[in-house]
Design an enzyme around this catalytic site. Structure first.
Site, mmCIF file in Angstrom:
data_model
loop_
_atom_site.group_PDB
_atom_site.id
_atom_site.type_symbol
_atom_site.label_atom_id
_atom_site.label_comp_id
_atom_site.label_asym_id
_atom_site.label_seq_id
_atom_site.Cartn_x
_atom_site.Cartn_y
_atom_site.Cartn_z
ATOM 1 N N ASP A 1 4.647 -4.766 -8.522
ATOM 2 C CA ASP A 1 5.672 -3.772 -8.863
ATOM 3 C C ASP A 1 6.778 -4.662 -9.725
ATOM 4 O OD1 ASP A 1 7.799 -1.891 -8.708
ATOM 5 O OD2 ASP A 1 8.696 -2.830 -7.099
ATOM 6 N N GLU B 1 2.536 -0.860 -11.413
ATOM 7 C CA GLU B 1 3.361 0.427 -11.436
ATOM 8 C C GLU B 1 3.610 0.870 -12.907
ATOM 9 O OE1 GLU B 1 6.349 1.190 -8.569
ATOM 10 O OE2 GLU B 1 7.828 2.086 -10.374
ATOM 11 N N ASP C 1 10.682 -4.798 -3.196
ATOM 12 C CA ASP C 1 9.879 -4.778 -4.301
ATOM 13 C C ASP C 1 8.336 -5.333 -3.705
ATOM 14 O OD1 ASP C 1 12.061 -5.000 -6.936
ATOM 15 O OD2 ASP C 1 12.523 -6.013 -4.858
#
Lengths: 188, 188
Positions: free
Chosen positions: A10, A71, A144
């Site tokens: 992330d 991501e 996260d």
């Protein structure tokens, strides 16, 4: 290969979530590593990116994932932070390229759909499902870290890169398959 | 140090401009290297970023700049390409951090003001001025290469990183000083 080891990332400059999971052929998943790489907001950008890179390389060295899932960043999000996020995602993808690892990006909607079965789930639902899928007593913190695990699970369940053909698996959509699997796993 | 050697980088995935200039204390500038690093749009993103990184590292190895100047990317620009541009800029900054080189980012407006004396100059005017400043017979092609040189000149003339104090130099603004210098150089 009986087990696919995925490193989910992330991306972020201040906190970059990293999560490694092993996913078996039957789609059951096991936590290998979860954490957050931080960089000091007071440091210049080049040192912050180097700290993120060093942290990602350390995770790869220690856990030898087969693939990185990152991501996908969109520019329409928060303008102030999106550039740092994009740069961190570029670092993650670069490291995959330099290590000869496969890499893929997934959108937040794809991650939500894969993990919870629908693309409009809120972050808390995704994180709670990640904890259930991996049989954890608590949701990994900070968010996260949990998001990185969700990315890794999404990647494994979607059957590789977004551009690869869908895996054989009957008439279920990937999200439906993921949901069925998540339910099965959560009932254990 | 009598001469500051700056590597300017106009970040991009398909074409990443790189330009190295030596700038003396009297602000006169000499071309050292100019070129474009390309990556194949048909390759996966992780390999494209690795190709950009390899190209930037090769320029640093060959020309040993003291500092990298990278164009600052804004998210409000073309949405489709901005993420690749942001990722490439992150790669450039990362390499600076890993090599222990100073790095700075400059906005397009800052570059235009430094090179032409006003921030609303069009790209062609900037490129023509770059050629005059460096005493080149032609504007370097493609445009990304000339833009990288403009970045390097901007950085040297602005007196280091954007956050550093302005150099001593009377009551002229950096843009005015740059303009005065450019005029002087162009008259040679």
């Amino acid at each position: 290969m009986a087990v696919l080891r995925v490193l989910g990332i992330d991306p972020g400059l201040t906190r970059c979530g990293v999560g490694v999971v092993d996913v078996a052929r039957d789609r059951s998943a096991t936590l290998v590593h979860v954490g957050v790489i931080r960089s000091d907001p007071h440091e210049p950008i080049e040192r912050r990116l180097a700290a993120i890179a060093e942290g990602i390389r350390a995770v790869i060295d220690e856990h030898s994932p087969s693939v990185l899932a990152v991501e996908r960043v969109f520019s329409q999000h928060n303008r102030h932070s999106v550039m740092g996020t994009a740069q961190a995602s570029g670092i993650a993808l670069l490291i995959a390229g330099e290590r000869g690892l496969a890499a893929a990006t997934h959108t937040p909607t794809e991650v939500k759909a894969a993990v919870t079965g629908y693309g409009v789930a809120d972050k808390r639902q995704v994180q709670a499902m990640v904890a259930r899928i991996l049989r954890l007593d608590e949701v990994p913190q900070p968010a996260d870290a949990a998001d990185a695990l969700a990315l890794a699970l999404c990647h494994a369940w979607r059957g590789g890169t977004a551009s690869a053909p869908a895996p054989a698996g009957g008439s279920l959509t990937p999200a439906q398959r993921a949901w069925a699997n998540a339910e099965r796993l959560a009932r254990r």
